[in-house]
Design an enzyme around this catalytic site. Structure first.
Site, PDB file in Angstrom:
ATOM      1  CE1 TYR A   1     -48.397 -32.787 -41.919  1.00  0.00           C
ATOM      2  CE2 TYR A   1     -46.947 -32.235 -40.097  1.00  0.00           C
ATOM      3  CZ  TYR A   1     -47.138 -32.492 -41.435  1.00  0.00           C
ATOM      4  OH  TYR A   1     -46.066 -32.460 -42.301  1.00  0.00           O
TER       5      TYR A   1
ATOM      6  CB  SER B   1     -43.655 -34.309 -40.776  1.00  0.00           C
ATOM      7  OG  SER B   1     -43.485 -33.174 -39.925  1.00  0.00           O
TER       8      SER B   1
END
Length: 255
Positions: A160, A147
């Site tokens: 995250y 990500s």
């Protein structure tokens, strides 16, 4: 002949979003695709049916990846089906896509949420690869879906982002270890993508859509197919001299 003709692939989290787009792209490129999923049988059946309708070959593989022992369960399911669909055992491409896509902020995050995030996003890929090495053919490919949150300061989802930073470190070390076997290992790092994970705040909200589009140098929100195309390249022979890299697929976010 497709770029992945004769290859066998496993795509975790393949029943929706980015994983679905990858699985379907692989199927069109000629690969036999094991489509990993956790619980949604109807969704994975739809993906498998779509791949077969387009002339490809695919089969579902179930495992809830947050649990201990899930990697072994995943591979057992894969082994039980792959020879029937591909005519041989083993795998050529592993895509670690399944993940929990968001997290609470620092003040709100609980220890249980933290543990679940790392179990699904980090531990599962680690042991899927560990237990898949005996099945992965020399010259194979591993692609980890990371990500943009691993390189951008986003305090609201820092837990995250931390899992994806760990995944990128895993990619780097795997590339070094598996290089002698001709196996390449790379990460792709998406930004905001129009998937079910983001649907609640993004879809049907013009202000949110405009904001998400403004973050990209290309001026739009990413689509799952944008990511799938890059993953398909990394899985192909054209990417044979590329390993240990994190490929930014944010559409130029933060430039």
């Amino acid at each position: 002949m497709g770029a992945l003709e004769g290859k066998v692939a496993l795509v975790t989290g393949g029943s929706r979003g980015i994983g679905r787009a990858i699985a379907e792209r692989f199927g069109r490129a000629g690969a036999v695709v094991g489509v990993g999923f956790a619980r949604n049988q109807a969704a994975v059946d739809e993906v498998v049916a779509r791949i077969r309708k387009d002339g490809g070959r695919a089969f579902p593989v179930q495992a809830e990846l947050g649990r201990r022992g899930a990697a072994a369960e995943l591979w057992a399911g894969f082994d039980a089906e792959v020879e029937r669909h591909a005519g041989r055992g083993g795998v050529d491409v592993i895509v670690n896509n399944a993940a929990i896509g968001r997290s609470s902020d620092l003040e709100s995050l609980t220890e249980d949420e933290f543990d679940e995030l790392f179990a699904v996003n980090v531990r599962a890929p680690f042991f899927i690869v560990q237990q898949g090495l005996g099945r992965l053919r020399d010259g194979g490919r591993i692609v980890n879906v990371s990500s943009g949150a691993a390189r951008l300061a986003l305090p609201d989802i820092m837990a995250y982002g931390s899992t994806k930073g760990a995944l990128d470190t895993f990619t780097l070390n795997l590339a070094k270890q598996l290089g002698p076997r001709g196996i390449t290992v790379n990460s792709v790092a998406p930004g905001i993508v129009d998937t079910d994970t983001n649907a609640g705040w993004l879809r049907g909200n013009p202000e949110a859509e405009a904001y998400a589009a403004s973050l990209s140098a290309l001026g739009r929100v990413g689509q799952p197919e944008d990511i799938a195309g890059v993953v398909a390249f990394l899985a192909s022979d054209d990417a044979r001299w590329m390993t240990g890299r994190v490929v930014d697929v944010t559409g130029g976010a933060g430039l």
